[in-house]
Design a protein around this motif. Structure first.
Motif, PDB file in Angstrom:
ATOM      1  N   THR A 182       0.849  -1.176   0.000  1.00 40.93           N
ATOM      2  CA  THR A 182       0.000   0.000   0.000  1.00 40.93           C
ATOM      3  C   THR A 182       0.881   1.220   0.000  1.00 40.93           C
ATOM      4  OG1 THR A 182      -0.092   0.001   2.415  1.00 40.93           O
ATOM      5  CG2 THR A 182      -1.858  -1.167   1.271  1.00 40.93           C
ATOM      6  N   ASP A 183       0.284   2.337  -0.334  1.00 44.65           N
ATOM      7  CA  ASP A 183       1.025   3.587  -0.414  1.00 44.65           C
ATOM      8  C   ASP A 183       0.339   4.596   0.490  1.00 44.65           C
ATOM      9  OD1 ASP A 183       2.082   6.090  -1.174  1.00 44.65           O
ATOM     10  OD2 ASP A 183       2.639   5.298  -3.128  1.00 44.65           O
ATOM     11  N   SER A 184       1.054   5.105   1.458  1.00 43.50           N
ATOM     12  CA  SER A 184       0.455   6.025   2.423  1.00 43.50           C
ATOM     13  C   SER A 184      -0.078   7.277   1.765  1.00 43.50           C
ATOM     14  CB  SER A 184       1.496   6.400   3.485  1.00 43.50           C
ATOM     15  OG  SER A 184       2.631   7.021   2.882  1.00 43.50           O
ATOM     16  N   ALA A 185       0.332   7.546   0.526  1.00 43.95           N
ATOM     17  CA  ALA A 185      -0.168   8.728  -0.174  1.00 43.95           C
ATOM     18  C   ALA A 185      -1.676   8.653  -0.363  1.00 43.95           C
ATOM     19  CB  ALA A 185       0.522   8.870  -1.538  1.00 43.95           C
ATOM     20  N   ASP A 186      -2.233   7.432  -0.411  1.00 39.60           N
ATOM     21  CA  ASP A 186      -3.672   7.285  -0.560  1.00 39.60           C
ATOM     22  C   ASP A 186      -4.392   7.451   0.763  1.00 39.60           C
ATOM     23  OD1 ASP A 186      -3.845   6.903  -3.277  1.00 39.60           O
ATOM     24  OD2 ASP A 186      -3.385   4.775  -3.134  1.00 39.60           O
ATOM     25  N   GLY A 187      -3.662   7.387   1.860  1.00 35.38           N
ATOM     26  CA  GLY A 187      -4.249   7.571   3.176  1.00 35.38           C
ATOM     27  C   GLY A 187      -4.941   6.322   3.683  1.00 35.38           C
ATOM     28  N   GLY A 188      -4.645   5.946   4.889  1.00 33.67           N
ATOM     29  CA  GLY A 188      -5.322   4.831   5.519  1.00 33.67           C
ATOM     30  C   GLY A 188      -5.094   3.500   4.852  1.00 33.67           C
ATOM     31  N   GLY A 189      -4.018   3.352   4.111  1.00 33.57           N
ATOM     32  CA  GLY A 189      -3.747   2.089   3.446  1.00 33.57           C
ATOM     33  C   GLY A 189      -4.627   1.835   2.249  1.00 33.57           C
ATOM     34  N   GLN A 190      -5.398   2.824   1.821  1.00 34.48           N
ATOM     35  CA  GLN A 190      -6.286   2.659   0.678  1.00 34.48           C
ATOM     36  C   GLN A 190      -5.504   2.730  -0.628  1.00 34.48           C
ATOM     37  OE1 GLN A 190      -9.761   2.278   1.294  1.00 34.48           O
ATOM     38  NE2 GLN A 190      -9.739   1.507  -0.789  1.00 34.48           N
ATOM     39  N   VAL A 191      -5.796   1.817  -1.544  1.00 35.70           N
ATOM     40  CA  VAL A 191      -5.141   1.777  -2.840  1.00 35.70           C
ATOM     41  C   VAL A 191      -6.182   2.017  -3.928  1.00 35.70           C
ATOM     42  CG1 VAL A 191      -3.951   0.297  -4.508  1.00 35.70           C
ATOM     43  CG2 VAL A 191      -3.325   0.206  -2.085  1.00 35.70           C
ATOM     44  N   THR A 192      -5.913   2.955  -4.824  1.00 34.97           N
ATOM     45  CA  THR A 192      -6.775   3.199  -5.975  1.00 34.97           C
ATOM     46  C   THR A 192      -6.056   2.733  -7.229  1.00 34.97           C
ATOM     47  OG1 THR A 192      -7.838   5.110  -4.937  1.00 34.97           O
ATOM     48  CG2 THR A 192      -7.990   4.945  -7.328  1.00 34.97           C
ATOM     49  N   LEU A 193      -6.702   1.863  -7.973  1.00 37.49           N
ATOM     50  CA  LEU A 193      -6.135   1.326  -9.202  1.00 37.49           C
ATOM     51  C   LEU A 193      -6.956   1.805 -10.392  1.00 37.49           C
ATOM     52  CD1 LEU A 193      -5.492  -2.373  -8.101  1.00 37.49           C
ATOM     53  CD2 LEU A 193      -3.831  -0.499  -8.189  1.00 37.49           C
ATOM     54  N   LYS A 194      -6.295   2.471 -11.325  1.00 42.40           N
ATOM     55  CA  LYS A 194      -6.964   2.963 -12.521  1.00 42.40           C
ATOM     56  C   LYS A 194      -6.700   2.007 -13.676  1.00 42.40           C
ATOM     57  CE  LYS A 194      -7.146   7.016 -15.590  1.00 42.40           C
ATOM     58  NZ  LYS A 194      -6.569   8.357 -15.860  1.00 42.40           N
ATOM     59  N   ILE A 195      -7.772   1.638 -14.389  1.00 43.57           N
ATOM     60  CA  ILE A 195      -7.663   0.774 -15.553  1.00 43.57           C
ATOM     61  C   ILE A 195      -8.101   1.551 -16.781  1.00 43.57           C
ATOM     62  CG2 ILE A 195      -8.302  -1.418 -16.614  1.00 43.57           C
ATOM     63  CD1 ILE A 195      -9.157  -2.443 -13.909  1.00 43.57           C
ATOM     64  N   ASN A 196      -7.221   1.677 -17.772  1.00 40.64           N
ATOM     65  CA  ASN A 196      -7.560   2.317 -19.040  1.00 40.64           C
ATOM     66  C   ASN A 196      -7.869   1.257 -20.092  1.00 40.64           C
ATOM     67  OD1 ASN A 196      -7.131   4.805 -17.923  1.00 40.64           O
ATOM     68  ND2 ASN A 196      -5.572   5.455 -19.383  1.00 40.64           N
ATOM     69  N   PHE A 197      -8.992   1.422 -20.780  1.00 41.06           N
ATOM     70  CA  PHE A 197      -9.394   0.475 -21.804  1.00 41.06           C
ATOM     71  C   PHE A 197     -10.341   1.177 -22.764  1.00 41.06           C
ATOM     72  CE2 PHE A 197     -12.281   0.364 -18.286  1.00 41.06           C
ATOM     73  CZ  PHE A 197     -13.545   0.173 -18.830  1.00 41.06           C
ATOM     74  N   TRP A 198     -10.970   0.451 -23.643  1.00 40.67           N
ATOM     75  CA  TRP A 198     -11.918   1.005 -24.603  1.00 40.67           C
ATOM     76  C   TRP A 198     -13.075   0.009 -24.721  1.00 40.67           C
ATOM     77  CZ3 TRP A 198      -7.274  -1.125 -25.324  1.00 40.67           C
ATOM     78  CH2 TRP A 198      -7.233  -2.339 -26.024  1.00 40.67           C
ATOM     79  N   GLY A 199     -14.178   0.443 -25.268  1.00 43.69           N
ATOM     80  CA  GLY A 199     -15.283  -0.483 -25.484  1.00 43.69           C
ATOM     81  C   GLY A 199     -15.805  -1.056 -24.184  1.00 43.69           C
ATOM     82  N   ASP A 200     -16.225  -2.315 -24.235  1.00 41.06           N
ATOM     83  CA  ASP A 200     -16.802  -2.981 -23.070  1.00 41.06           C
ATOM     84  C   ASP A 200     -15.988  -4.225 -22.738  1.00 41.06           C
ATOM     85  OD1 ASP A 200     -18.328  -4.058 -21.073  1.00 41.06           O
ATOM     86  OD2 ASP A 200     -20.233  -3.906 -22.133  1.00 41.06           O
ATOM     87  N   PHE A 201     -15.186  -4.144 -21.691  1.00 43.28           N
ATOM     88  CA  PHE A 201     -14.390  -5.276 -21.236  1.00 43.28           C
ATOM     89  C   PHE A 201     -15.132  -6.114 -20.186  1.00 43.28           C
ATOM     90  CE2 PHE A 201     -11.150  -3.601 -23.705  1.00 43.28           C
ATOM     91  CZ  PHE A 201      -9.910  -4.193 -23.504  1.00 43.28           C
ATOM     92  N   GLY A 202     -16.391  -5.740 -19.906  1.00 41.75           N
ATOM     93  CA  GLY A 202     -17.164  -6.486 -18.917  1.00 41.75           C
ATOM     94  C   GLY A 202     -16.679  -6.296 -17.496  1.00 41.75           C
TER      95      GLY A 202
END
Length: 426
Positions: free
Chosen positions: A31-51
């Motif tokens: 985890t990265d303390s920059a997110d605060g409280g051990g929270q991790v945000t993961l961004k996924i880049n894609f197109w269309g519908d990956f379900g």
């Protein structure tokens, strides 16, 4: 696509699936303390519908410290943005989807991605179609930059109600028999337009790509030499012939007018790799039961198929890999197939009853669990060069100019060659 469907023995599949299910997540949890409280945000880049929407909710429920940000954008723009971020050294998503058409470009920059072999991904090699695994493997075989999601074996989707109104057959076997070749396909299109005074196809570019995908050599050979006089010339000539015959509605893919066209009946048929099914269903829910799936003219071919990669510049590469690994497990891959149509890259799953026996109610109960796996198992995909993506876009732009009547058909090929050469050297 042939109509004598077969599939692998279920007993063998059960063993392969079981092995994959017990494969543990090998990345270290960080985890990265920059997110605060051990929270991790993961961004996924894609197109269309990956379900991914329902799976996001499921994963977040199972991993309370993880929040997933889904960022669906335009196909070309997502790849262009990833390239810019890799050059800049920052700003890339934690997980970046890459299409097969751009994969050689990115795997040649393997130093900018997490080597998934270091995370234990080598255990998955035997689970994948061999050619799919190799597509995202560096030339020296030492770096695997992505795990495959789907493959894009080809079929043709068509509107049964519009075919009936034009006096054409509507049963999938009968429709398949209408067009064993692309010449016959164009003849059927002329019959349709003559009877209805409506357009037959969605766009010339969506005719060009599947025909190109059937050729032995695409834009580039394995020496990265442009080969316009081979497969591209064949696909281009058929495309211009169809445009001149008045078959194309000239609708740009994944744009608002194209989406409206599915509901409005602006076209009656389009090339349908497995991943297209979800888009049709999402875009035109009111047309359920009016679509069916037939064989593609010319037999076989592949169009599309994606990978999930983890750029090195991300702050949470271990957590990102855990999510990628979870997404390619059988349970998730089967759910995606049933929801949006994307066919898994792992052939053992094709014999799982959840796929093998699945008929898509939206598409008149077409046996998609037989149609698309049969296609995938027989594929020998083209080599797609480092400049395949921008070259394809350049040629598509020329086709669009012909459709828009800003470029004369007899001048189009020379223009396409010029633009392809420019894209290949830029």
């Amino acid at each position: 696509m042939k109509r004598s469907w077969t599939h692998w023995a279920r007993a063998a599949a059960a063993g392969a699936v079981g092995l994959m299910m017990v494969a543990g997540c090998s990345g270290k949890s960080t985890t990265d303390s920059a997110d605060g409280g051990g929270q991790v945000t993961l961004k996924i880049n894609f197109w269309g519908d990956f379900g991914l929407q329902d799976l996001k909710v499921k994963y977040e429920a199972e991993h309370p410290n993880v929040k997933i940000q889904l960022n669906s954008g335009e196909y070309n723009a997502q790849h262009e943005d990833l390239q810019k971020k890799l050059v800049a050294g920052s700003g890339a998503a934690d997980i970046a989807a890459i299409d097969e058409g751009f994969m050689v470009q990115f795997r040649s920059q393997s130093d900018k991605f997490v080597n998934l072999l270091d995370k234990g991904a080598g255990s998955y090699e035997s689970k994948y179609l061999p050619w799919k695994w190799k597509q995202s493997l560096s030339a020296d075989g030492k770096t695997q930059i992505g795990l495959g999601t789907d493959v894009g074996g080809l079929a043709m989707c068509y509107r049964t109600d519009l075919f009936k109104a034009a006096g054409l057959p509507t049963e999938r076997d009968q429709v398949s028999a209408l067009w064993p070749t692309w010449d016959k396909f164009i003849e059927v299109g002329q019959r349709y337009t003559g009877q209805t005074n409506k357009k037959f196809l969605d766009s010339g570019t969506n005719l060009f790509n599947p025909i190109l995908g059937q050729q032995q050599v695409g834009f580039y050979n394995e020496q990265e030499q442009l080969q316009m006089e081979g497969g591209p010339k064949v696909a281009f000539d058929y495309t211009i012939k169809a445009i001149q015959a008045g078959l194309s509605a000239n609708l740009a893919s994944f744009q608002a007018d194209w989406d409206k066209g599915f509901t409005a009946g602006s076209f009656a048929v389009l090339a349908c790799p497995a991943w297209m099914l979800g888009h049709i269903k999402d875009t035109a829910p009111g047309t359920e039961g009016k679509w069916d799936i037939a064989a593609v003219p010319g037999g076989g071919g592949n169009w599309g198929g994606s990978f999930l990669t983890v750029p090195k510049q991300g702050k949470h590469v271990d957590e990102a890999y855990k999510l990628v690994e979870w997404l390619v497990q059988p349970a998730q891959q089967i759910e995606i197939f049933k929801k949006v149509g994307n066919l898994p890259s792992q052939p053992a799953l094709y014999a799982d009853p959840a796929i093998a026996e699945f008929k898509n109610p939206f598409f008149t109960d077409a046996p998609v669990g037989q149609i698309f796996p049969k296609m995938a198992q027989g594929l020998t995909p083209q080599y797609l060069g480092k400049k395949n993506g921008p070259t394809r876009v350049a040629v598509e732009n020329v086709i669009t100019r012909v459709q828009n009547k800003t470029l004369k058909p007899d001048a189009a090929w020379a223009e396409a060659v010029k633009e392809a050469e420019k894209a290949g050297t830029s």
